[in-house]
Design a protein around this motif. Structure first.
Motif, mmCIF file in Angstrom:
data_model
loop_
_atom_site.group_PDB
_atom_site.id
_atom_site.type_symbol
_atom_site.label_atom_id
_atom_site.label_comp_id
_atom_site.label_asym_id
_atom_site.label_seq_id
_atom_site.Cartn_x
_atom_site.Cartn_y
_atom_site.Cartn_z
ATOM 1 N N SER A 13 40.441 34.711 40.657
ATOM 2 C CA SER A 13 41.105 33.415 40.787
ATOM 3 C C SER A 13 40.132 32.247 40.866
ATOM 4 O O SER A 13 40.546 31.095 40.820
ATOM 5 N N ARG A 15 38.383 30.958 43.326
ATOM 6 C CA ARG A 15 38.657 30.048 44.444
ATOM 7 C C ARG A 15 37.397 29.465 45.070
ATOM 8 O O ARG A 15 37.449 28.415 45.711
ATOM 9 N N ASP A 184 42.874 31.794 32.112
ATOM 10 C CA ASP A 184 43.400 32.445 33.312
ATOM 11 C C ASP A 184 42.942 33.900 33.372
ATOM 12 O O ASP A 184 43.427 34.751 32.620
ATOM 13 N N THR A 186 43.449 35.918 35.757
ATOM 14 C CA THR A 186 44.336 36.728 36.594
ATOM 15 C C THR A 186 45.478 37.347 35.779
ATOM 16 O O THR A 186 46.363 37.981 36.336
ATOM 17 N N PRO A 398 43.250 28.776 38.237
ATOM 18 C CA PRO A 398 43.072 30.208 38.530
ATOM 19 C C PRO A 398 42.204 30.886 37.471
ATOM 20 O O PRO A 398 42.692 31.500 36.537
#
Length: 414
Positions: A13, A15, A184, A186, A398
């Motif tokens: 992701s 983060r 992305d 994910t 993400p």
């Protein structure tokens, strides 16, 4: 280096991309073997000089069909890598194939063509700022915040690249959706497979539209190269080149604009340097590219033969390598103790955000020009621009690849 194998997992992701880079750098090696999303093992290069050398090393390829054994065995084709590696364009090519494909596209991004786009970029920027101002005045100073990514940072480069490639207005929302999905990491196997199907459909439709009604746009030029000189460009190469050009031509600039705005609004002293004439918008752009690169980790490169790094790390033939731009761009060995600080007066200004060597980004001058017009226009129009939420509440997109903000709520009138 065997003790480090498969011990570090990269967060799918994204983060905490910079924190992750710092933790890997603390392990002390030039490169560390990590596990990417979907269980892909690759070398993560922490040092600026080591990555720069690998980016220009002819012993490093970007073609998984020739040089990555897991891909040759059919592995990872049910993962997010499908939309990146199952391609035939200059991003995933090597040697003569890369030269041929790059030569076909390079005329689209000459200095003269880029300069010719200036009035169009200014027009689109002005229209977007007008719409933002109308919305801001309707809401008033204490009204509903405006989301800058969707209102400005995204539509500006998207409309510019779509104008350049002649993408009809009705196809642009689908292009935007697909580009977001590609970044992305994910995605499930089913989502990745469906994204690949949808991409093929979208770019086939674009190519067929230009075959039926060719224009002065660059899609028509590439279609002509395919149809009139078919030995130079296969149908898959045509579609995958369109994907690369339209995707890379907007996604990186979206994050460049958003990251620069976030950096300036959280470092008001730096913004004041620009307003006082002590620094330029070019200084802002180059430091943003270094400090918060739009692409943090670019997959993948492959060792054509065994490579020994300066610290003794051995990258074996067939091993995968990540272009770890975010980590290299904050390497203290390159930038000193203040490497993690945002400083638009930083001397030198060298970074790897547009790559290095034969794969250096063709669209770099266009991205810089768009960002310069966007930032100067935005802060001239809205001198009291401010974030509408605390900086720590801003969520990243993400992705372990891209570095940017999913949403950037601001108050244009302060």
């Amino acid at each position: 280096m065997e003790a480090q194998r498969h011990t570090v997992r990269i967060d799918p992701s994204g983060r905490d991309i910079h924190g992750e880079a710092e933790r890997i750098r603390e392990l002390g090696a030039s490169a560390t073997l990590v596990e990417l999303p979907a269980g892909v093992h690759a070398w993560y290069v922490s040092e600026f000089d080591a990555l720069k050398e690998l980016l220009r090393d002819p012993r490093v390829s970007k073609d998984p069909r020739q040089h990555w054994p897991p891909w040759q065995r059919g592995e990872f084709r049910d993962s997010w890598l499908l939309t990146w590696l199952d391609r035939e364009n200059m991003l995933v090519s090597y040697g003569d194939d890369h030269k041929r494909l790059r030569k076909l596209v390079a005329p689209a991004f000459t200095a003269r063509r880029t300069a010719a786009m200036l009035p169009e970029v200014e027009r689109i920027t002005g229209e977007l700022l007008d719409a933002m101002e109308r919305q801001a005045r309707q809401s008033g100073p204490g009204g509903e915040p405006l989301e800058l990514r969707s209102a400005f940072a995204h539509p500006l480069p998207m409309n510019v690249i779509c104008e350049l490639f002649g993408v009809p207005a009705e196809q642009r929302p689908e292009m935007r959706r697909l580009m977001d999905l590609i970044m992305d990491t994910t995605l499930t196997a089913e989502q990745a497979a469906q994204t690949a199907v949808d991409m093929h459909a979208a770019f086939t439709a674009l190519a067929e539209a230009k075959r039926a009604e060719p224009g002065e746009d660059l899609t028509s030029v590439l279609v002509s190269a395919r149809d009139e000189e078919g030995d130079r460009l296969s149908e898959k190469e045509l579609l995958d080149t369109l994907l690369l050009m339209i995707g890379a031509g907007h996604e990186t600039t979206v994050n460049l604009i958003g990251n620069a705005v976030q950096a300036l609004l959280t470092h008001p002293g730096q913004l004041e340097l620009v307003r006082e004439g002590k620094a330029s918008w070019d200084d802002v752009i180059e430091e943003t590219l270094r400090w918060a690169p739009s692409i943090a980790n670019l997959p993948l490169r492959f060792a054509v033969e065994q490579i020994e790094l300066a610290d003794g790390t051995t990258i074996r033939q067939g091993d995968a390598i990540v272009s770890t731009i975010a980590s290299a761009n904050r390497d203290p060995a390159k930038y000193g103790a203040g490497a993690a600080e945002f400083d638009i007066l930083r001397p030198g200004g060298e970074h790897l955000s547009f790559g290095h060597g034969v794969h250096f980004c063709l669209g770099a001058p266009l991205a810089r020009m768009e960002a310069r017009i966007a930032l100067s226009g935005l802060f001239d129009r809205f001198p009291k621009l401010s974030l509408a939420v605390p900086a720590e509440e801003l969520a990243q997109v993400p992705s372990a690849i891209a570095f940017g903000y999913a949403k950037l709520p601001v108050r244009p009138l302060g």
